[in-house]
Structures are given as C-alpha cells and as structure tokens.
Write a protein that holds these residues in place. Structure first.
Motif, short mmCIF file in Angstrom:
data_model
loop_
_atom_site.label_atom_id
_atom_site.label_comp_id
_atom_site.label_asym_id
_atom_site.label_seq_id
_atom_site.Cartn_x
_atom_site.Cartn_y
_atom_site.Cartn_z
N LYS A 1 -63.89 -30.00 40.79
CA LYS A 1 -62.63 -29.80 41.51
C LYS A 1 -62.77 -30.25 42.96
O LYS A 1 -63.81 -30.06 43.59
N SER A 2 -61.69 -30.85 43.45
CA SER A 2 -61.61 -31.26 44.85
C SER A 2 -60.40 -30.57 45.49
O SER A 2 -59.35 -30.44 44.85
N LEU A 3 -60.57 -30.15 46.71
CA LEU A 3 -59.47 -29.53 47.46
C LEU A 3 -58.99 -30.50 48.51
O LEU A 3 -59.79 -31.11 49.22
N VAL A 4 -57.66 -30.66 48.62
CA VAL A 4 -57.07 -31.58 49.58
C VAL A 4 -56.13 -30.82 50.50
O VAL A 4 -55.21 -30.15 50.03
N PHE A 5 -56.36 -30.92 51.80
CA PHE A 5 -55.41 -30.45 52.80
C PHE A 5 -54.44 -31.59 53.08
O PHE A 5 -54.88 -32.68 53.48
N ILE A 6 -53.14 -31.36 52.89
CA ILE A 6 -52.14 -32.41 53.09
C ILE A 6 -51.19 -32.00 54.21
O ILE A 6 -50.60 -30.92 54.18
N PHE A 7 -51.03 -32.89 55.18
CA PHE A 7 -50.11 -32.67 56.29
C PHE A 7 -48.94 -33.63 56.17
O PHE A 7 -49.12 -34.85 56.20
N THR B 1 -51.04 -27.28 51.32
CA THR B 1 -50.09 -28.16 51.98
C THR B 1 -49.56 -27.54 53.27
O THR B 1 -49.41 -26.33 53.38
N PHE B 2 -49.29 -28.41 54.22
CA PHE B 2 -48.69 -28.03 55.49
C PHE B 2 -47.43 -28.86 55.65
O PHE B 2 -47.50 -30.08 55.83
N GLY B 3 -46.27 -28.20 55.55
CA GLY B 3 -44.99 -28.91 55.56
C GLY B 3 -44.35 -28.86 54.19
O GLY B 3 -45.04 -29.03 53.16
N LYS B 4 -43.05 -28.64 54.14
CA LYS B 4 -42.34 -28.52 52.87
C LYS B 4 -42.42 -29.79 52.05
O LYS B 4 -42.51 -29.75 50.82
N ARG B 5 -42.37 -30.94 52.71
CA ARG B 5 -42.43 -32.21 51.98
C ARG B 5 -43.81 -32.42 51.35
O ARG B 5 -43.92 -33.10 50.32
N ALA B 6 -44.85 -31.84 51.93
CA ALA B 6 -46.18 -31.96 51.35
C ALA B 6 -46.27 -31.19 50.03
O ALA B 6 -46.89 -31.64 49.07
N ALA B 7 -45.63 -30.00 49.99
CA ALA B 7 -45.63 -29.22 48.75
C ALA B 7 -44.89 -29.96 47.64
O ALA B 7 -45.33 -29.98 46.49
N TYR C 1 -47.95 -23.92 53.56
CA TYR C 1 -47.50 -23.46 54.88
C TYR C 1 -46.33 -24.33 55.32
O TYR C 1 -46.41 -25.55 55.28
N SER C 2 -45.25 -23.69 55.72
CA SER C 2 -44.07 -24.41 56.17
C SER C 2 -43.79 -24.12 57.64
O SER C 2 -44.32 -23.15 58.21
N ASP C 3 -42.96 -24.96 58.24
CA ASP C 3 -42.58 -24.83 59.65
C ASP C 3 -43.79 -24.85 60.58
O ASP C 3 -43.80 -24.20 61.63
N VAL C 4 -44.82 -25.60 60.21
CA VAL C 4 -46.02 -25.68 61.05
C VAL C 4 -45.91 -26.79 62.09
O VAL C 4 -46.65 -26.80 63.08
N THR C 5 -44.98 -27.74 61.88
CA THR C 5 -44.88 -28.87 62.80
C THR C 5 -43.99 -28.58 63.99
O THR C 5 -43.97 -29.37 64.94
N GLN C 6 -43.25 -27.48 63.96
CA GLN C 6 -42.35 -27.18 65.06
C GLN C 6 -43.12 -26.73 66.30
O GLN C 6 -42.77 -27.09 67.42
N GLU D 1 -65.86 -31.22 46.74
CA GLU D 1 -65.60 -31.78 48.05
C GLU D 1 -64.26 -31.28 48.56
O GLU D 1 -63.39 -30.86 47.79
N VAL D 2 -64.10 -31.31 49.87
CA VAL D 2 -62.84 -30.96 50.52
C VAL D 2 -62.38 -32.16 51.33
O VAL D 2 -63.16 -32.74 52.10
N LEU D 3 -61.13 -32.56 51.12
CA LEU D 3 -60.58 -33.74 51.77
C LEU D 3 -59.39 -33.34 52.63
O LEU D 3 -58.78 -32.29 52.42
N ILE D 4 -59.06 -34.19 53.57
CA ILE D 4 -57.91 -33.93 54.43
C ILE D 4 -57.07 -35.21 54.51
O ILE D 4 -57.60 -36.30 54.72
N ALA D 5 -55.76 -35.06 54.28
CA ALA D 5 -54.83 -36.19 54.28
C ALA D 5 -53.81 -35.97 55.38
O ALA D 5 -53.07 -34.98 55.36
N TYR D 6 -53.78 -36.86 56.33
CA TYR D 6 -52.85 -36.75 57.46
C TYR D 6 -52.50 -38.15 57.95
O TYR D 6 -53.10 -39.14 57.50
N THR D 7 -51.56 -38.24 58.85
CA THR D 7 -51.16 -39.53 59.40
C THR D 7 -51.67 -39.64 60.82
O THR D 7 -51.37 -38.80 61.67
N ASP D 8 -52.45 -40.67 61.06
CA ASP D 8 -53.10 -40.88 62.36
C ASP D 8 -52.13 -41.60 63.29
O ASP D 8 -51.60 -42.67 62.96
N TYR D 9 -51.90 -41.02 64.47
CA TYR D 9 -50.99 -41.63 65.44
C TYR D 9 -51.70 -42.76 66.20
O TYR D 9 -52.74 -42.55 66.81
#
Length: 296
Positions: free
Chosen positions: A75-81, A116-122, A136-141, A166-174
């Motif tokens: 199993k792999s865990l992914v944090f998604i933003f 997930t962080f953000g409703k669209r991620a869920a 988790y929702s409303d974390v970007t405000q 493994e644990v992975l993280i998915a986010y958008t880099d500015y």
C-alpha cells in the motif's frame, strides 16, 4: 428588427454583469495571490536550510532511523493538495492528469490510499479509484502549519508501524503567475539523497561551510530533525499549492474578463448594425410611401 435589437440589448446587459463579476474575482484573486506567493517564497530558504542541515549532520554519522526503513506492504499513501472551489483554469485538471499517469506507471499491484486537502482533491481521488482515508476542506483559505500537522503526524506513525510501503505527496509547484507545475514526490521512506528546493530567484547562502555541534546525541537530534523535515515539507507543499491555485484563478478570471469585453464589442457592433438597418428600412418605407402618394 425591433425584436432582434431587444434580444441583443439584453445579451449585452447580461455579459456586462458577468464582466463585473469576473473582474471583481480577478482583483480578489490577485490580492490573495500576492499574499500566497510571498508565503511560499519566504518558506523556501527555511526548508532548503533545513534540508542542508539534516544532510550535513546525517552524512557525518552512521545511524539507522525508522523513517528510512523499507516495508513489505503493498500500500502507498498519497497526500493530495487541490482547491476547494473551481474557476481556476486547468489547475485541478493538470494535477488529475499527473496522478493518473503516475498510477498507470505504478501498475495494478500497488494499492493507493489517500489523504486529501481541498474538496476537489477528494472528488479526484474517488474518480481515480483511490481509497480515501482522510479529507480536509477549506484549507486553502488560510493555510497554516496547524492545518497539516495532525494528518502528517498520523501519517508518520502509520509508516513507522509498517502500514505503508511509501508515502507520496502530490501538489502544484508555483513557478510564476503564468506557470504552475504538478509535482509528485516521495516523502517516505527517506533517502540519503534529500531533495533540493527550487528557489526561483530567491537568494540564499549555502551552508556547506558551516560547522554543526550536535548535542546530546546525533541519533536523538536526527530523530527529531527527520520528523520535522517531513512535516515542514508537507506544510511547504500546501503553501506552494495555494500560491499556484490563486495564480491560476487570477489568470482564469482575467481571461474571462477579456473574453467578456470582446463579446460586448461584437454584440455592440451587431446592435448598431441592426439599429442602422432598422433606420434605413424605415427611411426607405417612408420614401416609398411619399412617392406612392404623389403618384396618386
């Protein structure tokens, strides 16, 4: 022609109302973008210094740490933003595409769970067939370290207990107001080759010439540092994701405002043409009537 003019006039009025809304949203997003990008850029030097400090200390001693351990789990865990709301262009869509490619590359033997962080991620996790274990929702405000700390602490405990391979993280880099790049990094297990942070024009001083005095014991210090590094990286990913979201939303609203202005110009031209055509027709009808009356 009178009926057509009324329809066109109502259309112009409707588009002008839409333009006011998109312009207001653009201004709000621009203000939020400036704050979010400042936070993300301010956090890059700290995280880079932390990575260099951990790398330097860990390279001087031979030590085994629980966060470097390999497990037999499948199993792999992914944090998604992602965002809580839409109207941000392709910000969410490009992350979904990146996740889909990543899952396809891993194959069917890996079972993915996600926080997930953000409703669209869920919503994206459900669409991609990933098992949702936290949301988790409303974390970007108002992004803060406390927002991600509980989830990160639970993730570290689960990894130490051998629940995940493994644990992975998915986010958008500015990168810039016009460029945001989706990233998928491995958080755990840690490796001796720690990642470098893209500083993007942020000047920092290298720490390679610094000498560290480690007390009380390297194992105790590194145990705390490794955990803090993981938590800091998750928080920094949140800041990068928020900056990317607000930048994408500002650009999307600017494009919508520009499109509305072009549509108003086209509709106004059509309206004027219809009105001129009506006037011309009315003059022609009056002239024809006058000629007809004179002929009698």
């Amino acid at each position: 022609m009178a009926v057509n003019k009324k329809i066109i006039f109502r259309r112009i009025k409707s588009v002008k109302s839409t333009r006011k809304i998109t312009k207001a949203m653009e201004l709000v997003a621009a203000a939020k973008m400036r704050k979010a990008t400042a936070q993300a850029e301010a956090g890059r030097p700290y995280l880079q210094y932390l990575i260099e400090a951990v790398s330097d200390v860990s390279s001087r001693v031979e030590i085994e740490n629980r966060l470097f351990a390999q497990t037999e789990s499948n199993k792999s865990l992914v944090f998604i933003f992602m965002s809580d709301r839409g109207l941000c262009g392709g910000y969410n869509a490009q992350m979904i595409r990146a996740l889909r490619r990543f899952i396809d590359e891993k194959g069917k033997d890996v079972f993915f769970e996600t926080v997930t962080f953000g409703k669209r991620a869920a919503l994206a996790a459900n669409k991609l067939g990933m098992r949702l274990v936290g949301s988790y929702s409303d974390v970007t405000q108002a992004p803060s370290y406390e927002t991600v700390r509980p989830a990160t602490a639970a993730m570290i405990d689960d990894f130490i207990q051998g629940k995940y391979k493994e644990v992975l993280i998915a986010y958008t880099d500015y990168k810039s107001p016009m460029s945001q790049v989706p990233r998928i990094h491995r958080l755990l297990p840690l490796s001796r080759e720690l990642p470098e942070i893209d500083m993007v024009d942020v000047e920092t001083k290298k720490m390679s010439d610094k000498t560290f005095i480690v007390e009380p014991e390297p194992s105790i210090v590194l145990d705390k540092l490794f955990v803090h590094l993981v938590k800091s990286f998750v928080y920094h990913s949140l800041l990068e994701a928020v900056a990317s979201e607000q930048s994408a939303r500002r650009v999307a609203m600017q494009n919508a405002t520009d499109a509305a202005e072009e549509m108003i110009e086209d509709l106004t031209l059509t309206f004027n043409q219809a009105r001129q055509s009506g006037i011309t027709q009315e003059i022609a009808e009056k002239t024809h009537k006058t000629i007809f009356d004179q002929s009698l």
